[in-house]
Scaffold this motif. Structure first.
Motif, mmCIF file in Angstrom:
data_model
loop_
_atom_site.group_PDB
_atom_site.id
_atom_site.type_symbol
_atom_site.label_atom_id
_atom_site.label_comp_id
_atom_site.label_asym_id
_atom_site.label_seq_id
_atom_site.Cartn_x
_atom_site.Cartn_y
_atom_site.Cartn_z
ATOM 1 N N LEU A 427 0.818 -1.238 0.121
ATOM 2 C CA LEU A 427 0.146 -0.012 0.066
ATOM 3 C C LEU A 427 0.951 1.199 0.003
ATOM 4 C CD1 LEU A 427 -2.618 1.355 0.464
ATOM 5 C CD2 LEU A 427 -2.323 1.463 2.889
ATOM 6 N N THR A 428 0.873 1.982 -0.824
ATOM 7 C CA THR A 428 1.458 3.528 -0.998
ATOM 8 C C THR A 428 0.589 4.347 -1.134
ATOM 9 O OG1 THR A 428 1.518 3.187 -3.429
ATOM 10 C CG2 THR A 428 3.378 2.472 -2.206
ATOM 11 N N ILE A 429 0.956 5.631 -0.536
ATOM 12 C CA ILE A 429 -0.017 6.633 -0.225
ATOM 13 C C ILE A 429 0.565 7.999 -0.916
ATOM 14 C CG2 ILE A 429 -1.222 8.413 1.176
ATOM 15 C CD1 ILE A 429 -1.377 5.964 3.174
ATOM 16 N N ASP A 430 0.080 8.745 -2.144
ATOM 17 C CA ASP A 430 0.742 9.676 -2.589
ATOM 18 C C ASP A 430 -0.144 10.982 -2.508
ATOM 19 O OD1 ASP A 430 2.621 11.512 -3.737
ATOM 20 O OD2 ASP A 430 1.917 10.870 -5.865
ATOM 21 N N SER A 431 0.185 12.124 -1.803
ATOM 22 C CA SER A 431 -0.801 13.244 -1.673
ATOM 23 C C SER A 431 0.150 14.630 -1.531
ATOM 24 C CB SER A 431 -1.580 13.135 -0.366
ATOM 25 O OG SER A 431 -2.530 14.121 -0.171
ATOM 26 N N HIS A 432 -0.706 15.483 -2.419
ATOM 27 C CA HIS A 432 -0.190 17.007 -2.261
ATOM 28 C C HIS A 432 -1.306 17.934 -1.825
ATOM 29 C CE1 HIS A 432 3.411 15.545 -4.407
ATOM 30 N NE2 HIS A 432 2.731 14.791 -5.021
ATOM 31 N N VAL A 433 -1.070 18.915 -0.814
ATOM 32 C CA VAL A 433 -2.031 19.738 -0.531
ATOM 33 C C VAL A 433 -2.458 20.615 -1.544
ATOM 34 C CG1 VAL A 433 -2.314 21.636 1.215
ATOM 35 C CG2 VAL A 433 -0.979 19.674 1.771
ATOM 36 N N GLY A 434 -3.780 20.484 -1.808
ATOM 37 C CA GLY A 434 -4.411 21.263 -2.943
ATOM 38 C C GLY A 434 -4.541 20.488 -4.201
ATOM 39 N N GLU A 435 -4.231 19.314 -4.228
ATOM 40 C CA GLU A 435 -4.105 18.498 -5.411
ATOM 41 C C GLU A 435 -5.035 17.108 -5.318
ATOM 42 O OE1 GLU A 435 -0.205 18.168 -7.273
ATOM 43 O OE2 GLU A 435 0.300 20.315 -6.988
ATOM 44 N N GLY A 436 -5.083 16.729 -4.100
ATOM 45 C CA GLY A 436 -5.640 15.552 -3.960
ATOM 46 C C GLY A 436 -4.709 14.485 -3.427
ATOM 47 N N SER A 437 -5.311 13.247 -3.260
ATOM 48 C CA SER A 437 -4.523 12.001 -2.852
ATOM 49 C C SER A 437 -4.686 10.616 -3.632
ATOM 50 C CB SER A 437 -4.907 11.738 -1.448
ATOM 51 O OG SER A 437 -4.943 12.934 -0.560
ATOM 52 N N THR A 438 -3.810 10.037 -3.926
ATOM 53 C CA THR A 438 -3.925 8.792 -4.749
ATOM 54 C C THR A 438 -3.459 7.615 -3.387
ATOM 55 O OG1 THR A 438 -3.326 9.906 -6.552
ATOM 56 C CG2 THR A 438 -3.287 7.271 -6.432
ATOM 57 N N PHE A 439 -4.214 6.671 -3.326
ATOM 58 C CA PHE A 439 -4.016 5.299 -2.357
ATOM 59 C C PHE A 439 -4.064 4.367 -3.529
ATOM 60 C CE2 PHE A 439 -5.779 8.300 0.308
ATOM 61 C CZ PHE A 439 -5.239 8.148 1.675
ATOM 62 N N THR A 440 -2.501 3.612 -3.690
ATOM 63 C CA THR A 440 -2.323 2.632 -4.581
ATOM 64 C C THR A 440 -2.054 1.193 -3.913
ATOM 65 O OG1 THR A 440 -1.431 4.104 -5.935
ATOM 66 C CG2 THR A 440 -0.794 1.898 -6.495
ATOM 67 N N VAL A 441 -2.895 0.321 -4.253
ATOM 68 C CA VAL A 441 -2.580 -1.204 -3.696
ATOM 69 C C VAL A 441 -2.125 -2.096 -4.688
ATOM 70 C CG1 VAL A 441 -3.745 -3.215 -2.780
ATOM 71 C CG2 VAL A 441 -4.436 -1.074 -1.971
ATOM 72 N N ARG A 442 -0.980 -2.697 -4.349
ATOM 73 C CA ARG A 442 -0.423 -3.617 -5.557
ATOM 74 C C ARG A 442 -0.569 -5.156 -4.840
ATOM 75 N NH1 ARG A 442 4.865 -1.947 -8.699
ATOM 76 N NH2 ARG A 442 3.915 -0.390 -9.846
ATOM 77 N N LEU A 443 -1.292 -6.081 -5.588
ATOM 78 C CA LEU A 443 -1.474 -7.643 -5.298
ATOM 79 C C LEU A 443 -1.096 -8.469 -6.306
ATOM 80 C CD1 LEU A 443 -5.173 -6.997 -3.980
ATOM 81 C CD2 LEU A 443 -3.292 -6.847 -2.626
ATOM 82 N N PRO A 444 -0.352 -9.530 -5.707
ATOM 83 C CA PRO A 444 0.074 -10.649 -6.436
ATOM 84 C C PRO A 444 -0.928 -11.371 -7.224
ATOM 85 C CG PRO A 444 0.987 -10.822 -4.423
ATOM 86 C CD PRO A 444 -0.070 -10.075 -4.270
ATOM 87 N N VAL A 445 -0.814 -11.605 -8.606
ATOM 88 C CA VAL A 445 -1.726 -12.264 -9.578
ATOM 89 C C VAL A 445 -1.804 -13.812 -8.890
ATOM 90 C CG1 VAL A 445 -1.506 -10.767 -11.295
ATOM 91 C CG2 VAL A 445 -0.130 -12.905 -11.209
ATOM 92 N N ARG A 446 -2.758 -14.485 -9.434
ATOM 93 C CA ARG A 446 -3.026 -15.883 -9.128
ATOM 94 C C ARG A 446 -1.667 -16.705 -9.676
ATOM 95 N NH1 ARG A 446 -7.415 -17.707 -13.521
ATOM 96 N NH2 ARG A 446 -6.334 -16.774 -15.234
ATOM 97 N N ALA A 447 -1.396 -17.754 -8.930
ATOM 98 C CA ALA A 447 -0.319 -18.576 -9.245
ATOM 99 C C ALA A 447 -0.532 -19.013 -10.722
ATOM 100 C CB ALA A 447 -0.140 -19.758 -8.427
ATOM 101 N N GLN A 448 0.438 -19.086 -11.715
ATOM 102 C CA GLN A 448 0.213 -19.491 -12.767
ATOM 103 C C GLN A 448 0.704 -20.886 -13.274
ATOM 104 O OE1 GLN A 448 -0.214 -16.921 -15.630
ATOM 105 N NE2 GLN A 448 -0.719 -15.928 -13.777
ATOM 106 N N THR A 449 -0.416 -21.548 -13.997
ATOM 107 C CA THR A 449 -0.189 -23.020 -14.199
ATOM 108 C C THR A 449 0.565 -23.153 -15.488
ATOM 109 O OG1 THR A 449 -2.208 -22.886 -15.283
ATOM 110 C CG2 THR A 449 -2.579 -23.411 -13.182
ATOM 111 N N ARG A 450 1.493 -24.496 -15.093
ATOM 112 C CA ARG A 450 2.302 -24.541 -16.376
ATOM 113 C C ARG A 450 1.671 -25.489 -17.326
ATOM 114 N NH1 ARG A 450 8.201 -25.997 -13.053
ATOM 115 N NH2 ARG A 450 8.463 -23.795 -12.434
ATOM 116 N N ALA A 451 2.099 -25.141 -18.592
ATOM 117 C CA ALA A 451 1.418 -26.050 -19.657
ATOM 118 C C ALA A 451 2.177 -27.618 -19.819
ATOM 119 C CB ALA A 451 1.680 -25.214 -21.001
#
Length: 451
Positions: A427-451
């Motif tokens: 979870l990362t938070i980026d904010s600037h006074v007068g411009e707003g805020s952005t909350f960013t969540v990064r999550l791992p994708v599901r496990a990849q199955t091998r062919a």
């Protein structure tokens, strides 16, 4: 002595049966496991108060040195010096105790009778900086309470345990055990530690900083939770007394007071629900999720539910799902709470911008692993930079009055943080006074199955 006799019996039995040397050495090395049992025994005796910690410590070192020294001597009769050096190098008698002390995770310092440092292990050097032997301990451990305790033990003898604080460069808390060493114990220990002059005092330090921080967090949490519940309860009690008294025959006042009481009861309910939710998440935080979640579908579900609230404030919610987004490994209910909390926060505190943008896109972490990124941006007043590091603390608010006015409990971002941690995300938070805020969540994708 039973362990030593056991070593001899193994050796004699091996010789009588003509066991090969390698087999003998293998069986003899198994004796080391008894050292682990001895360590546990001495730790238990110290914990139960049957043996003081320094005595237990030295008893274990002594047993280690005797047992391993006996093994080394017996192996010499079963293998040639070349074989011993190449295949089964063991610490010589007396050196194992020195190695144990040197690699202990807690600082250990030995002093002579004038309180000069004779020896400090690696952990002690890490704490004090590199301190050459012969320096006064007062120049290395600058804690008045500790130095007073050292002087007291030097003058009166015995063992003393104290807790003390080091306020700089960062606040740290330690428990120090200072023990007088008699001539026999001090002399033997000094010999084991590379033939140092006779030691007079042993200092062992244990870092309590993390434990104290956790304890302080617990105290703060209880105090904050109590305060958050006490305020609406006091309000409810006051309005009940008013309705039963002065407003007993005033229907208009009763209706107004009942509305306020309903709001306060709802506030308590939200707080209790968030406390229970946080408790459940923390209990399961170490268990990784096993399900699969489509973040685009989940986000659509959240925005559909919040649509009427957004419309009532004149806020437009835009969702942009980029190409190549993959499902993430996770639990629907918990991730739903993440998106719900972040979007609600954008509505509560960023509504003045009249717009919220939610973007879902594929991403990579620093190790090159596939992730799915969810970014929620508002165009409100923004958050001063000094507040950002503490936003995920329980009950932390930038503006307490505004948060309570808008139904905030101070737990929403703490819940988000713990859920994201459980899902191995960030979870990362980026904010600037007068411009707003952005909350960013990064999550791992599901496990990849091998062919």
């Amino acid at each position: 002595m039973a362990d030593l006799q056991g070593s001899q019996s193994i050796y004699e039995g091996a010789r009588r049966r003509g066991t090969r040397r390698d087999e003998f050495v293998r069986r003899l090395k198994e004796q080391r496991y008894r050292l682990a049992g001895a360590a546990l025994l001495f730790a238990a005796l110290a914990g139960a108060g049957a043996m003081s910690p320094p005595i237990a410590f030295f008893a274990f070192l002594g047993l280690s040195a005797l047992l391993m020294g006996e093994e080394a001597q017996e192996v010499k009769t079963a293998a040639s010096p070349a074989e011993l050096g190449q295949r089964h190098a063991l610490p010589p008698n007396g050196r194992l105790g020195a190695l144990v002390v040197e690699h202990l995770p807690d600082p250990v310092v030995l002093l002579d009778k004038s309180s000069r440092i004779l020896y400090a292990n690696r952990a002690a050097h890490d704490l004090m900086g590199h301190v050459p032997a012969g320096r006064p301990v007062a120049s290395a451990l600058r804690a008045p309470a500790l130095l007073s305790a050292i002087q007291k033990v030097q003058e009166e003898g015995g063992t003393l345990s104290i807790d003390y604080e080091m306020p700089v460069p960062v606040e740290r808390h330690f428990r120090a055990m200072i023990s007088e060493l008699g001539p026999e114990t001090g002399g033997e220990l000094s010999k084991e530690l590379n033939g140092l002059p006779e030691a007079s005092l042993l200092i062992m330090l244990h870092d309590l900083t993390d434990m104290r921080r956790v304890e302080q967090m617990r105290v703060d949490f209880v105090a904050n939770a109590s305060h958050e519940l006490k305020t609406p309860l006091a309000s409810l009690s006051g309005f009940i007394e008013t309705i039963q008294g002065h407003a007993k025959d005033d229907p208009e006042a009763q209706a107004r007071f009942l509305g306020i009481m309903s709001e306060q009861a709802a506030r308590m309910q939200r707080l209790i629900e968030d406390l229970l939710s946080l408790s459940r998440i923390e209990m399961r935080e170490h268990v990784p999720p096993s399900g699969e979640v489509d973040l685009a579908a989940l986000t659509g579900d959240v925005t559909d539910g919040l649509g009427p609230l957004a419309a009532s404030h004149g806020v437009e919610i835009n969702v942009d799902v980029k190409e190549g987004v993959e499902p993430v490994r996770g639990e629907w209910d918990e991730l739903h709470q993440v998106v719900q909390n972040l979007t609600e926060n954008a509505l509560k505190y960023g509504r003045s911008g009249k717009r919220i943008d939610i973007t879902i896109a594929p991403a990579l972490n620093q190790a090159g692993r596939k992730m799915t990124e969810l970014a929620i941006r508002d165009y409100g007043p923004g958050i001063p930079r000094e507040h950002i590091p503490r936003l995920t603390e329980r009950f932390y608010r930038v503006d307490v009055a505004k948060s309570r006015e808008r139904g905030g409990t101070g737990l929403g971002l703490a819940i988000v943080k713990h859920i994201v941690n459980r899902h191995s995300g960030t979870l990362t938070i980026d904010s600037h006074v007068g411009e707003g805020s952005t909350f960013t969540v990064r999550l791992p994708v599901r496990a990849q199955t091998r062919a």
